[in-house]
Design a protein around this motif. Sequence first.
Motif, mmCIF file in Angstrom:
data_model
loop_
_atom_site.group_PDB
_atom_site.id
_atom_site.type_symbol
_atom_site.label_atom_id
_atom_site.label_comp_id
_atom_site.label_asym_id
_atom_site.label_seq_id
_atom_site.Cartn_x
_atom_site.Cartn_y
_atom_site.Cartn_z
ATOM 1 N N HIS A 187 0.841 -1.204 0.000
ATOM 2 C CA HIS A 187 0.000 0.000 0.000
ATOM 3 C C HIS A 187 0.876 1.254 0.000
ATOM 4 O O HIS A 187 0.678 2.169 -0.815
ATOM 5 C CB HIS A 187 -0.901 -0.058 1.240
ATOM 6 N N TYR A 196 -1.184 -0.815 -5.382
ATOM 7 C CA TYR A 196 -2.525 -0.967 -4.836
ATOM 8 C C TYR A 196 -3.150 -2.328 -5.129
ATOM 9 O O TYR A 196 -3.896 -2.862 -4.310
ATOM 10 C CB TYR A 196 -3.432 0.141 -5.370
ATOM 11 N N GLN A 197 -2.866 -2.893 -6.282
ATOM 12 C CA GLN A 197 -3.454 -4.193 -6.618
ATOM 13 C C GLN A 197 -2.964 -5.276 -5.661
ATOM 14 O O GLN A 197 -3.765 -6.057 -5.128
ATOM 15 C CB GLN A 197 -3.117 -4.568 -8.061
ATOM 16 N N GLN A 234 -4.441 -4.650 -2.198
ATOM 17 C CA GLN A 234 -5.855 -5.021 -2.096
ATOM 18 C C GLN A 234 -6.027 -6.526 -1.945
ATOM 19 O O GLN A 234 -6.821 -6.992 -1.117
ATOM 20 C CB GLN A 234 -6.621 -4.527 -3.321
ATOM 21 N N TYR A 291 -4.973 -7.298 1.688
ATOM 22 C CA TYR A 291 -5.963 -6.884 2.678
ATOM 23 C C TYR A 291 -7.189 -7.792 2.648
ATOM 24 O O TYR A 291 -7.707 -8.192 3.698
ATOM 25 C CB TYR A 291 -6.387 -5.442 2.434
ATOM 26 N N ASP A 292 -7.678 -8.087 1.450
ATOM 27 C CA ASP A 292 -8.868 -8.957 1.333
ATOM 28 C C ASP A 292 -8.612 -10.306 2.003
ATOM 29 O O ASP A 292 -9.452 -10.812 2.759
ATOM 30 C CB ASP A 292 -9.235 -9.173 -0.145
ATOM 31 N N TYR A 300 -7.064 -0.537 4.959
ATOM 32 C CA TYR A 300 -7.719 -0.840 3.690
ATOM 33 C C TYR A 300 -8.656 0.297 3.294
ATOM 34 O O TYR A 300 -8.727 0.683 2.118
ATOM 35 C CB TYR A 300 -8.485 -2.154 3.825
ATOM 36 N N LEU A 350 -6.757 3.020 1.739
ATOM 37 C CA LEU A 350 -6.371 2.699 0.359
ATOM 38 C C LEU A 350 -7.474 3.124 -0.605
ATOM 39 O O LEU A 350 -7.206 3.747 -1.645
ATOM 40 C CB LEU A 350 -6.083 1.203 0.224
ATOM 41 N N PHE A 351 -8.719 2.813 -0.269
ATOM 42 C CA PHE A 351 -9.841 3.195 -1.137
ATOM 43 C C PHE A 351 -9.961 4.718 -1.221
ATOM 44 O O PHE A 351 -10.272 5.259 -2.295
ATOM 45 C CB PHE A 351 -11.144 2.586 -0.627
ATOM 46 N N CYS A 395 -7.640 6.053 -3.656
ATOM 47 C CA CYS A 395 -8.065 5.725 -5.020
ATOM 48 C C CYS A 395 -9.398 6.385 -5.370
ATOM 49 O O CYS A 395 -10.051 6.000 -6.352
ATOM 50 C CB CYS A 395 -8.163 4.211 -5.183
ATOM 51 N N GLN A 418 -16.612 3.206 -0.324
ATOM 52 C CA GLN A 418 -16.047 1.954 0.161
ATOM 53 C C GLN A 418 -15.055 2.206 1.292
ATOM 54 O O GLN A 418 -15.027 1.483 2.304
ATOM 55 C CB GLN A 418 -15.350 1.198 -0.983
#
Length: 324
Positions: free
Chosen positions: A154, A159-160, A163, A166-167, A196, A199-200, A203, A208
């Motif tokens: 992060h 970011y990919q 993510q 985090y998921d 997380y 992060l959103f 972006c 979210q």
Amino acid sequence: MYRFRLLWTSLSPIKKINKVVPVFRSRPIPRFKYTTPVALSFSLFTWLGFQKKLSMEDELILTIKHCVLFIERGDYEKAEQLLHVALRQAQQFQHQLGITYIYDVMANLALERNQLDAAKQLFIAVTQRIMADGATEDDTRVVHISVKLARISHLKKDYQTAQIGYDWCIEKLKKALSNDPDIDILKLLSIAEDWYGRLFIECNQYEQGFKLMISALERMKQVPNVEQEHIVVQLNDIGTVSDLLGRTDESISYFQEAIQLGKKVENMELGAMYINLGRAYIKKNLLNEARKNCGYGWKLGVITKNDDVKKEAELCLNQIKNST
């Protein structure tokens, strides 16, 4: 248990907790960093069972204790030097658990100092040692480190990868928490959701991010004896996101709650929060309330010699002047 400061949610150079400057809501992305109070830092100390295998009088643990104290005081150079001494001691004693824990402390120190590549390599080494000792990928210790690896991705703006990390971690932690309502797992899940969510926000996916930050706040409020600094900053930041979503009334409520709670926290800087609240009142065309809050924010900026706060307060006051 020995704790040490750890990067929590912020994105730019670290500041000590008594010099926190919360984000200004006029900026699209949270800008200022803050650190985790010692009691909320999370390491592998408990989950490794370290305190069960070394007595307080042991030479190695005393050396580690001094390392942690230097980290808490922000004396990172001395901490790093002493960590290498501790590592040599652990290797000399062939104390494998001690070696693993020292690597973990080194990794967290590197993360706090924004030495991301070094932190990543050290966390990977810790994971490899734990798994070589029989841990599986569902082991809380492995998930714990995976959260930090996601955070490193992060911070590197990958970011990919972040993510995906985090998921995976949040799914594992929710499952673990349903089976074992452990406070350390609850803390870690809250931290993962907060990171997380940010992060959103970075972006520009505010809705979210807002949901995750709210969930993180609600979980952290369930933690016994939680340091109120974090709740204050989370409330302020959630107010910022509420404003970005056009929910001015909600943002006012969050800023007010942050200020009221922050007044009870020693050395908590509140100038920026008053300015945030003032700007929200401008949107509601409540200019007297706006002037009062931005003016008080300016006063606090003067008292604390914080030029950023003073500048933002002056911009806020000029905006009010131009609105009349």
